[in-house]
Design an enzyme around this catalytic site. Structure first.
Site, PDB file in Angstrom:
ATOM      1  N   LEU A   1       6.361  45.897  12.219  1.00  0.00           N
ATOM      2  CA  LEU A   1       8.510  45.939  12.414  1.00  0.00           C
ATOM      3  C   LEU A   1       8.705  45.012  13.657  1.00  0.00           C
ATOM      4  O   LEU A   1       8.546  45.615  15.035  1.00  0.00           O
ATOM      5  CB  LEU A   1       8.879  47.309  12.308  1.00  0.00           C
TER       6      LEU A   1
ATOM      7  N   GLY B   1      14.209  43.962  14.828  1.00  0.00           N
ATOM      8  CA  GLY B   1      15.164  44.782  15.683  1.00  0.00           C
ATOM      9  C   GLY B   1      15.786  43.934  16.604  1.00  0.00           C
ATOM     10  O   GLY B   1      14.943  42.870  17.330  1.00  0.00           O
TER      11      GLY B   1
ATOM     12  N   ARG C   1      18.971  46.509  24.941  1.00  0.00           N
ATOM     13  CA  ARG C   1      18.464  46.612  25.789  1.00  0.00           C
ATOM     14  C   ARG C   1      17.922  46.025  26.747  1.00  0.00           C
ATOM     15  O   ARG C   1      18.298  46.060  27.974  1.00  0.00           O
ATOM     16  CB  ARG C   1      17.768  48.696  26.240  1.00  0.00           C
TER      17      ARG C   1
ATOM     18  N   THR D   1      14.269  51.667  10.512  1.00  0.00           N
ATOM     19  CA  THR D   1      12.570  51.392  10.265  1.00  0.00           C
ATOM     20  C   THR D   1      12.176  51.514   8.773  1.00  0.00           C
ATOM     21  O   THR D   1      11.257  51.288   8.577  1.00  0.00           O
ATOM     22  CB  THR D   1      11.843  52.373  10.632  1.00  0.00           C
TER      23      THR D   1
ATOM     24  N   ASP E   1       7.086  46.460  19.570  1.00  0.00           N
ATOM     25  CA  ASP E   1       7.321  47.127  20.324  1.00  0.00           C
ATOM     26  C   ASP E   1       6.278  47.361  21.835  1.00  0.00           C
ATOM     27  O   ASP E   1       6.653  48.311  22.790  1.00  0.00           O
ATOM     28  CB  ASP E   1       8.981  46.967  20.954  1.00  0.00           C
TER      29      ASP E   1
ATOM     30  N   GLY F   1      10.354  60.456  19.041  1.00  0.00           N
ATOM     31  CA  GLY F   1      10.229  61.824  18.478  1.00  0.00           C
ATOM     32  C   GLY F   1       9.135  62.176  18.070  1.00  0.00           C
ATOM     33  O   GLY F   1       8.311  62.366  18.850  1.00  0.00           O
TER      34      GLY F   1
ATOM     35  N   ASN G   1       5.380  60.620  18.124  1.00  0.00           N
ATOM     36  CA  ASN G   1       5.298  60.312  17.047  1.00  0.00           C
ATOM     37  C   ASN G   1       5.087  58.144  18.129  1.00  0.00           C
ATOM     38  O   ASN G   1       6.414  57.949  17.895  1.00  0.00           O
ATOM     39  CB  ASN G   1       6.504  60.419  15.860  1.00  0.00           C
TER      40      ASN G   1
ATOM     41  N   ARG H   1      -4.480  27.024  36.028  1.00  0.00           N
ATOM     42  CA  ARG H   1      -3.010  26.746  35.141  1.00  0.00           C
ATOM     43  C   ARG H   1      -4.295  26.881  34.302  1.00  0.00           C
ATOM     44  O   ARG H   1      -5.538  26.262  34.045  1.00  0.00           O
ATOM     45  CB  ARG H   1      -2.118  26.043  34.897  1.00  0.00           C
TER      46      ARG H   1
HETATM   47  C1  UD1 Z   1      10.862  54.182  16.880  1.00  0.00           C
HETATM   48  C2  UD1 Z   1      11.070  55.449  15.689  1.00  0.00           C
HETATM   49  C3  UD1 Z   1       9.995  56.838  16.539  1.00  0.00           C
HETATM   50  C4  UD1 Z   1       9.124  56.245  17.738  1.00  0.00           C
HETATM   51  C5  UD1 Z   1       9.591  55.235  18.424  1.00  0.00           C
HETATM   52  C6  UD1 Z   1       7.957  55.230  19.172  1.00  0.00           C
HETATM   53  C7  UD1 Z   1      12.431  55.963  13.949  1.00  0.00           C
HETATM   54  C8  UD1 Z   1      12.730  56.199  13.188  1.00  0.00           C
HETATM   55  N1  UD1 Z   1      11.711  56.196  15.257  1.00  0.00           N
HETATM   56  O1  UD1 Z   1      12.148  54.488  17.405  1.00  0.00           O
HETATM   57  O2  UD1 Z   1       9.687  58.039  15.819  1.00  0.00           O
HETATM   58  O3  UD1 Z   1       8.886  57.782  18.622  1.00  0.00           O
HETATM   59  O4  UD1 Z   1      10.399  54.472  17.528  1.00  0.00           O
HETATM   60  O5  UD1 Z   1       7.433  54.228  18.561  1.00  0.00           O
HETATM   61  O6  UD1 Z   1      11.287  54.905  13.158  1.00  0.00           O
HETATM   62  N2  UD1 Z   1      12.403  47.717  13.276  1.00  0.00           N
HETATM   63  C9  UD1 Z   1      13.081  47.034  12.332  1.00  0.00           C
HETATM   64  N3  UD1 Z   1      14.143  47.151  11.482  1.00  0.00           N
HETATM   65  C10 UD1 Z   1      15.180  47.669  11.816  1.00  0.00           C
HETATM   66  C11 UD1 Z   1      14.713  48.798  12.478  1.00  0.00           C
HETATM   67  C12 UD1 Z   1      13.746  48.606  13.359  1.00  0.00           C
HETATM   68  O7  UD1 Z   1      12.369  46.227  12.386  1.00  0.00           O
HETATM   69  O8  UD1 Z   1      15.882  48.296  10.952  1.00  0.00           O
HETATM   70  C13 UD1 Z   1      11.572  47.216  14.416  1.00  0.00           C
HETATM   71  C14 UD1 Z   1      11.756  47.196  16.424  1.00  0.00           C
HETATM   72  O9  UD1 Z   1      12.097  45.967  16.100  1.00  0.00           O
HETATM   73  C15 UD1 Z   1      10.787  47.524  16.744  1.00  0.00           C
HETATM   74  C16 UD1 Z   1      10.378  48.392  16.012  1.00  0.00           C
HETATM   75  O10 UD1 Z   1      11.159  48.478  14.733  1.00  0.00           O
HETATM   76  O11 UD1 Z   1       9.816  46.852  17.421  1.00  0.00           O
HETATM   77  C17 UD1 Z   1      11.110  50.054  16.865  1.00  0.00           C
HETATM   78  O12 UD1 Z   1      12.266  49.712  16.743  1.00  0.00           O
HETATM   79  P1  UD1 Z   1      13.246  50.496  17.762  1.00  0.00           P
HETATM   80  O13 UD1 Z   1      15.070  50.278  17.466  1.00  0.00           O
HETATM   81  O14 UD1 Z   1      12.513  50.127  19.168  1.00  0.00           O
HETATM   82  O15 UD1 Z   1      12.941  52.246  16.876  1.00  0.00           O
HETATM   83  P2  UD1 Z   1      12.882  53.358  18.418  1.00  0.00           P
HETATM   84  O16 UD1 Z   1      13.886  54.332  18.693  1.00  0.00           O
HETATM   85  O17 UD1 Z   1      11.831  53.328  19.698  1.00  0.00           O
HETATM   86 CA    CA Z   2      10.914  51.571  20.551  1.00  0.00          CA
END
Ligand code: UD1
Ligand code: CA
Length: 421
Positions: free
Chosen positions: A9, A12, A16, A81, A105, A142, A172, A302
């Protein structure tokens, strides 16, 4: 689609980070963080990788060229997600088997625990295996809820936690192995009844369980592996941990790093045993250092640089796309770009290969045992013959090759009478 499949995934924005760049493209130890996640997925055995793109989609796509195992799914709007995984549905039409879901990430994730999860999936009939971690500080993650018998109940996002749930330290990390097509049934049931109004992937395990499917949560990940990068501070932390891993591996292989905290080495560099890296040295990109070399202090090697055994690169020397053969020495204040430096050649203080004429880069060839005096400039393309001597301060102009054994001096450099015979 050849399985196992991994979904990463990466749609996003990462607000921040306060950046124009997609979050997953920020670099850790010289490479975009998503690169590490892709490699971990491959290392774990994934044969097909689907990257979910959205914010900065073109930037993310263009980081992967000529990688036939990588596919992209576009998530038009970042609705969560769970919605991001749904964006892969048409690509995975007809696929039956395990899918490893990861987030782009978390660059420190390693292949071994992921391989383990995939392997267990084969032995187990679970429709979801959840990799978890027990961490000292669960902030931001989570939380994993279990019943009194220790069985998985559900994941609760931090924002949706009660005070008691907030104290849970099993979290999680977003490392899931789901079974397809079963996962789609759960994703169809997601709703947005949560603090962020998003479709949460974290609801899928609980929904599968409610459908009578087996879900197992295994605490198989280390706290360091799951560091999520949401801010520039996290990026610096990820960098420090990864740099520590890179240097540890090198030291285990017999390389001396005098001052690890003040040294930077790219993970793609290879360094031979008994080489010593002195403080404030920076090694970027694919660099190969042989056995028994000395690098630094304050050296910059390099991408594309090769040092053969026993070569030395010292203080304030930058070496770029150059090859120093065995025993060649550049001890102080030099720039070597696109150069081939022969065995035992001596590059004096302040020598510069002028490799760029404003349009193109050109090569400089320096023969075995050649001696380049202090402050000399070699304007490329040019060849300095074996055993030749370039006098201090001389400027060897382009294509004015210096014959083997010849001594040249002055500006422009000219043979010193009687030198080459
Ligand atoms: C998410 C988890 C959380 C977990 C945390 C760390 C959910 C709801 N929560 O929270 O339980 O502890 O990751 O692993 O899943 N992304 C998309 N599309 C979206 C939203 C997010 O592709 O619509 C991608 C983002 O680019 C990112 C990843 O999903 O790479 C996680 O999204 P992020 O917003 O960082 O989730 P967290 O709040 O960290
Ligand atoms: Ca995250």
């Amino acid at each position: 689609m050849q399985g196992p499949v991994a979904i990463i995934l990466a749609a996003g924005h990462g607000k921040r980070m306060k950046s124009e760049k997609a979050k997953v493209l920020h670099e850790v130890c010289g490479r975009p963080m998503i690169r590490y996640v892709v490699e971990a997925a491959r290392g774990a055995g994934a044969k097909t990788i689907i990257v979910v793109v959205g914010y900065g989609a073109d930037q993310v796509r263009s980081t992967f060229v000529d990688e036939p195992d990588i596919f992209f799914a576009t998530q038009e709007r970042q609705l969560g997600t769970g919605d991001a995984v749904r964006a892969c549905r048409s690509l995975l039409e007809g696929y039956q088997g395990p899918v490893l879901v990861l987030v782009g990430d978390e660059p420190l994730i390693r292949p071994a625990p992921l391989a383990d999860l995939l392997e267990r999936r084969q032995a187990d009939t679970a429709s979801c295996l959840l990799g978890t971690a027990i961490v000292p500080d669960p902030t931001g993650f989570g939380r994993i809820l279990r019943d009194s018998a220790g069985r998985f109940l559900k994941i609760v996002e931090q924002r949706d936690c009660s005070p008691e749930e907030r104290a849970i330290r099993e979290v999680n990390p977003s490392c899931y192995v789901f079974e397809l097509p079963g996962l789609w049934d759960a994703l169809d049931q997601l709703d947005t009844g949560n603090a962020q109004g998003e479709y949460y992937l974290t609801d899928a395990p609980q929904l599968l369980q409610a459908m009578g499917r087996r879900v197992v949560a295994l605490p198989c990940l280390e706290p360091d592996d799951i560091l999520g990068v949401n801010t520039r501070q996290h990026l610096a932390q990820a960098h420090a941990i990864l740099q520590g891993r890179i240097q540890d591996t090198l030291m285990e292989e017999g390389v001396s790093i005098v001052d690890p905290r003040n040294t930077y080495i790219d993970g793609r560099a290879s360094i031979g045993r008994d080489s010593v890296i002195y403080p404030f040295s920076v090694i970027t990109g694919r660099v190969t250092v042989g056995v028994g070399c000395k690098v630094g202090p304050f050296a910059h090697l390099r991408d594309g640089t090769i040092l053969d055994d026993g070569a030395e690169v010292g203080a304030f020397v930058e070496v770029n796309r150059s090859h120093l053969e065995a025993g060649a020495i550049a001890r102080h204040l030099a720039y070597l770009g696109d150069a081939q430096v022969g065995r035992s050649a001596n590059v004096g203080a302040g020598v510069i290969t002028a490799n760029y004429d404003g349009r193109a880069k050109h090569r400089t060839k320096i023969g075995e045992s050649a001696f380049l005096g202090s402050g000399s400039i070699l304007v490329a393309p040019v060849t300095i013959g074996e055993g030749a001597v370039v006098g201090a301060g001389a400027v060897v102009t382009r294509n004015h090759d210096v014959e083997p054994g010849q001594t040249v001096v002055g500006v422009p450099a000219r043979p010193l009478p009687g030198s080459a015979d």
